[in-house]
Design a protein around this motif. Structure first.
Motif, PDB file in Angstrom:
ATOM      1  N   ILE A   1      -3.065  -9.878  -5.559  1.00  0.00           N
ATOM      2  CA  ILE A   1      -3.767  -9.883  -6.929  1.00  0.00           C
ATOM      3  C   ILE A   1      -5.192  -9.838  -6.478  1.00  0.00           C
ATOM      4  O   ILE A   1      -6.242  -9.209  -7.002  1.00  0.00           O
ATOM      5  CB  ILE A   1      -3.638 -11.271  -7.888  1.00  0.00           C
ATOM      6  N   GLY A   2      -5.822 -10.694  -5.484  1.00  0.00           N
ATOM      7  CA  GLY A   2      -7.003 -10.953  -4.971  1.00  0.00           C
ATOM      8  C   GLY A   2      -7.621  -9.464  -4.554  1.00  0.00           C
ATOM      9  O   GLY A   2      -8.800  -9.200  -4.601  1.00  0.00           O
ATOM     10  N   GLU A   3      -6.788  -8.496  -3.975  1.00  0.00           N
ATOM     11  CA  GLU A   3      -7.401  -7.364  -3.576  1.00  0.00           C
ATOM     12  C   GLU A   3      -6.654  -6.047  -4.252  1.00  0.00           C
ATOM     13  O   GLU A   3      -7.501  -5.179  -4.402  1.00  0.00           O
ATOM     14  CB  GLU A   3      -7.167  -7.365  -1.751  1.00  0.00           C
ATOM     15  N   PHE A   4      -5.446  -6.045  -4.091  1.00  0.00           N
ATOM     16  CA  PHE A   4      -4.752  -4.599  -4.311  1.00  0.00           C
ATOM     17  C   PHE A   4      -4.798  -4.477  -6.136  1.00  0.00           C
ATOM     18  O   PHE A   4      -5.086  -3.431  -6.457  1.00  0.00           O
ATOM     19  CB  PHE A   4      -3.232  -4.497  -3.823  1.00  0.00           C
ATOM     20  N   LEU A   5      -4.443  -5.566  -6.664  1.00  0.00           N
ATOM     21  CA  LEU A   5      -4.412  -5.398  -8.352  1.00  0.00           C
ATOM     22  C   LEU A   5      -5.723  -5.081  -8.785  1.00  0.00           C
ATOM     23  O   LEU A   5      -6.112  -4.398  -9.897  1.00  0.00           O
ATOM     24  CB  LEU A   5      -3.887  -6.579  -8.951  1.00  0.00           C
ATOM     25  N   LEU A   6      -7.098  -5.755  -8.201  1.00  0.00           N
ATOM     26  CA  LEU A   6      -8.228  -5.477  -8.471  1.00  0.00           C
ATOM     27  C   LEU A   6      -8.645  -4.003  -8.327  1.00  0.00           C
ATOM     28  O   LEU A   6      -9.520  -3.778  -9.100  1.00  0.00           O
ATOM     29  CB  LEU A   6      -9.244  -6.389  -7.703  1.00  0.00           C
ATOM     30  N   GLY A   7      -7.969  -3.356  -7.437  1.00  0.00           N
ATOM     31  CA  GLY A   7      -8.471  -1.976  -7.043  1.00  0.00           C
ATOM     32  C   GLY A   7      -9.375  -2.171  -6.251  1.00  0.00           C
ATOM     33  O   GLY A   7     -10.152  -0.931  -5.785  1.00  0.00           O
ATOM     34  N   ASN A   8      -9.554  -3.134  -4.963  1.00  0.00           N
ATOM     35  CA  ASN A   8     -10.580  -3.159  -4.124  1.00  0.00           C
ATOM     36  C   ASN A   8     -10.233  -2.339  -2.852  1.00  0.00           C
ATOM     37  O   ASN A   8     -11.348  -1.825  -2.266  1.00  0.00           O
ATOM     38  CB  ASN A   8     -10.986  -4.813  -3.841  1.00  0.00           C
ATOM     39  N   VAL A   9      -8.732  -2.207  -2.827  1.00  0.00           N
ATOM     40  CA  VAL A   9      -8.275  -1.413  -1.734  1.00  0.00           C
ATOM     41  C   VAL A   9      -7.315  -0.449  -1.984  1.00  0.00           C
ATOM     42  O   VAL A   9      -6.637  -0.808  -3.079  1.00  0.00           O
ATOM     43  CB  VAL A   9      -8.102  -2.344  -0.426  1.00  0.00           C
ATOM     44  N   THR A  10      -7.061   0.398  -1.461  1.00  0.00           N
ATOM     45  CA  THR A  10      -5.814   1.416  -1.879  1.00  0.00           C
ATOM     46  C   THR A  10      -4.919   1.129  -0.981  1.00  0.00           C
ATOM     47  O   THR A  10      -4.836   0.411   0.213  1.00  0.00           O
ATOM     48  CB  THR A  10      -6.599   2.982  -1.613  1.00  0.00           C
ATOM     49  N   ALA A  11      -3.707   1.998  -1.304  1.00  0.00           N
ATOM     50  CA  ALA A  11      -2.304   1.827  -0.482  1.00  0.00           C
ATOM     51  C   ALA A  11      -2.472   1.887   0.837  1.00  0.00           C
ATOM     52  O   ALA A  11      -1.503   1.626   1.617  1.00  0.00           O
ATOM     53  CB  ALA A  11      -1.397   2.751  -1.244  1.00  0.00           C
ATOM     54  N   ASP A  12      -3.449   2.940   1.261  1.00  0.00           N
ATOM     55  CA  ASP A  12      -3.495   3.153   2.712  1.00  0.00           C
ATOM     56  C   ASP A  12      -3.965   2.119   3.727  1.00  0.00           C
ATOM     57  O   ASP A  12      -3.841   2.315   4.904  1.00  0.00           O
ATOM     58  CB  ASP A  12      -4.166   4.710   3.043  1.00  0.00           C
ATOM     59  N   MET A  13      -4.366   1.238   2.950  1.00  0.00           N
ATOM     60  CA  MET A  13      -4.864  -0.142   3.596  1.00  0.00           C
ATOM     61  C   MET A  13      -3.898  -1.300   3.638  1.00  0.00           C
ATOM     62  O   MET A  13      -4.359  -2.277   3.980  1.00  0.00           O
ATOM     63  CB  MET A  13      -6.315  -0.555   3.207  1.00  0.00           C
ATOM     64  N   LEU A  14      -2.440  -1.047   3.371  1.00  0.00           N
ATOM     65  CA  LEU A  14      -1.549  -1.947   3.501  1.00  0.00           C
ATOM     66  C   LEU A  14      -1.634  -2.674   4.816  1.00  0.00           C
ATOM     67  O   LEU A  14      -1.204  -3.836   4.734  1.00  0.00           O
ATOM     68  CB  LEU A  14      -0.276  -1.454   3.202  1.00  0.00           C
ATOM     69  N   ALA A  15      -1.885  -2.069   6.014  1.00  0.00           N
ATOM     70  CA  ALA A  15      -1.949  -2.754   7.259  1.00  0.00           C
ATOM     71  C   ALA A  15      -2.738  -3.881   7.134  1.00  0.00           C
ATOM     72  O   ALA A  15      -2.571  -4.591   8.265  1.00  0.00           O
ATOM     73  CB  ALA A  15      -2.397  -1.602   8.219  1.00  0.00           C
ATOM     74  N   TYR A  16      -3.903  -3.825   6.313  1.00  0.00           N
ATOM     75  CA  TYR A  16      -4.817  -4.917   6.321  1.00  0.00           C
ATOM     76  C   TYR A  16      -4.046  -6.210   5.945  1.00  0.00           C
ATOM     77  O   TYR A  16      -4.753  -7.270   5.782  1.00  0.00           O
ATOM     78  CB  TYR A  16      -6.212  -4.753   5.709  1.00  0.00           C
ATOM     79  N   ALA A  17      -2.999  -6.203   5.235  1.00  0.00           N
ATOM     80  CA  ALA A  17      -2.447  -7.102   4.472  1.00  0.00           C
ATOM     81  C   ALA A  17      -2.044  -8.546   5.851  1.00  0.00           C
ATOM     82  O   ALA A  17      -2.244  -9.587   5.329  1.00  0.00           O
ATOM     83  CB  ALA A  17      -1.022  -6.857   4.067  1.00  0.00           C
ATOM     84  N   PHE A  18      -2.053  -8.095   6.982  1.00  0.00           N
ATOM     85  CA  PHE A  18      -1.987  -9.107   7.991  1.00  0.00           C
ATOM     86  C   PHE A  18      -3.085 -10.040   8.147  1.00  0.00           C
ATOM     87  O   PHE A  18      -2.984 -11.174   8.745  1.00  0.00           O
ATOM     88  CB  PHE A  18      -1.611  -8.693   9.458  1.00  0.00           C
ATOM     89  N   LEU A  19      -4.194  -9.554   7.635  1.00  0.00           N
ATOM     90  CA  LEU A  19      -5.380 -10.315   7.507  1.00  0.00           C
ATOM     91  C   LEU A  19      -5.389 -11.071   6.203  1.00  0.00           C
ATOM     92  O   LEU A  19      -5.937 -12.156   6.031  1.00  0.00           O
ATOM     93  CB  LEU A  19      -6.828  -9.402   7.660  1.00  0.00           C
ATOM     94  N   PHE A  20      -5.086 -10.287   4.902  1.00  0.00           N
ATOM     95  CA  PHE A  20      -5.354 -10.984   3.950  1.00  0.00           C
ATOM     96  C   PHE A  20      -4.448 -12.200   3.555  1.00  0.00           C
ATOM     97  O   PHE A  20      -4.572 -12.990   2.960  1.00  0.00           O
ATOM     98  CB  PHE A  20      -4.735  -9.795   2.878  1.00  0.00           C
ATOM     99  N   ILE A  21      -3.195 -11.968   4.072  1.00  0.00           N
ATOM    100  CA  ILE A  21      -2.002 -12.892   3.965  1.00  0.00           C
ATOM    101  C   ILE A  21      -2.437 -14.318   4.565  1.00  0.00           C
ATOM    102  O   ILE A  21      -2.522 -15.442   3.984  1.00  0.00           O
ATOM    103  CB  ILE A  21      -0.771 -12.748   4.569  1.00  0.00           C
ATOM    104  N   PRO A  22      -2.973 -14.299   5.769  1.00  0.00           N
ATOM    105  CA  PRO A  22      -3.312 -15.861   6.466  1.00  0.00           C
ATOM    106  C   PRO A  22      -4.662 -16.431   5.635  1.00  0.00           C
ATOM    107  O   PRO A  22      -4.486 -17.488   5.735  1.00  0.00           O
ATOM    108  CB  PRO A  22      -3.776 -15.427   7.904  1.00  0.00           C
TER     109      PRO A  22
END
Length: 333
Positions: free
Chosen positions: A18-39
């Motif tokens: 919700i904080g990043e992807f649903l807002l439209g702040n990042v796109t699907a090609d940045m899924l790898a950044y989830a390892f930073l978003f989750i912590p």
């Protein structure tokens, strides 16, 4: 136990979604950044929820802790509050910039709304619909691990931003923001001592709460995204204050009336989620990218969000039916 662990995992994933992807702040090609978003996002949301439930401060305490989280993330961690070239953008420029503090009033308000409401409170409201128990989900060891992972994630984000931006706030700025953060945390732990006197009347339908959340959050976000003229900046600051004040006053009253329950809390979270769902389409990603990828990401995230809300509502109704059936069982054989 399995349901509680599932709730923790769900919150770890839903907060960054919700904080990043649903807002439209990042796109699907940045899924790898989830390892930073989750912590950072996920563990932050879990910590806020667990501390709020462990101390008995409930939603008032969790809301205050969520504000502290917002200031931690965008203050000492990534320095956005003071950096006039963050990710190649000058978010500080505008009429509400205060040179004495090196901060923008509008940016600070936006950050508090972004993270306190959508990154933390909305995911908690939705996940607690799946597991409505007000008991802690983690033991001391689990809570300690989550805290350590959050600290590690915050450290990695700080290091990454500093390596790229080479920006660091002044000692005075870091000191006073730390004082403010500590004040919110202390208030969160003390709020349980305040009396919550019942209010006469019956709480309105959850659908009314849903509409309230959707209308108020749209009233804040809509003009701020669609009106780009500088004259609106101070108007937007006033709108933020009006929306926050009105929303808190109404919810405070309703929540102390007869019949207020998890349905209403879920409805508030769902209404705020729907605002993010439409907002993502006119809002361009922070790092740019193709319009086609942006639209595809927003559409996919919208479908995921609607599915999660639908499953949460079904889970809530199933839980209510089970509770009613258990209460109807005879006490003797």
């Amino acid at each position: 136990m399995s349901r509680r662990i599932g709730a923790v995992i769900g919150l770890l994933l839903l907060a960054p979604f919700i904080g990043e992807f649903l807002l439209g702040n990042v796109t699907a090609d940045m899924l790898a950044y989830a390892f930073l978003f989750i912590p950072l996002y996920g563990c932050g949301a879990v910590l806020v929820r667990e501390l709020g439930r462990r101390t008995g401060s409930g939603w008032p305490g969790m809301a205050l802790l969520a504000v502290a989280y917002a200031l931690i993330e965008e203050g000492p961690v990534d320095q956005l509050l003071w950096n006039d070239s963050y990710a190649g953008h000058d978010y500080l420029a505008g009429p509400s910039y205060l040179p004495a503090l090196g901060m923008s009033v509008e940016l600070t308000q936006t950050i508090v709304a972004l993270h306190a409401v959508w990154s933390i409170c909305v995911p908690i409201a939705i996940v607690e619909t799946f597991e409505p128990s007000r008991q802690p989900w983690l033991g001391r060891i689990g809570l300690t691990v989550v805290g350590l992972v959050f600290a590690l994630g915050a450290g990695l984000v700080f290091w990454g931003n500093y390596a790229e931006e080479h920006f660091l706030a002044t000692p005075a700025q870091l000191i006073w923001i730390t004082v403010v953060i500590v004040a919110f945390i202390v208030a969160a732990f003390q709020v349980r001592r305040l009396p919550r006197r019942p209010v006469a009347g019956v709480a309105p339908s959850p659908w009314v709460a849903f509409v309230l959340a959707l209308v108020l959050t749209t009233a804040f976000w809509g003009p701020m995204v669609l009106v780009t003229a500088q004259w609106y900046e101070w108007v937007g600051v006033a709108v933020w204050c009006a929306v926050a004040g009105l929303g808190l006053a109404i919810i405070s009253r309703w929540s102390r009336q007869q019949g207020w329950n998890q349905r209403h809390i879920f409805a508030l979270g769902a209404g705020a989620t729907m605002t993010y769902l439409w907002l993502a389409f006119p809002l361009r990603p922070e790092l740019g990218g193709s319009l086609a990828l942006d639209l595809a990401t927003n559409t996919g995230c919208a479908l995921v969000a609607l599915t999660v809300l639908g499953l949460a509502w079904r889970s809530l109704r199933r839980h209510e039916q089970t509770t009613i059936a258990s209460a109807a069982e005879p006490l003797t054989v």
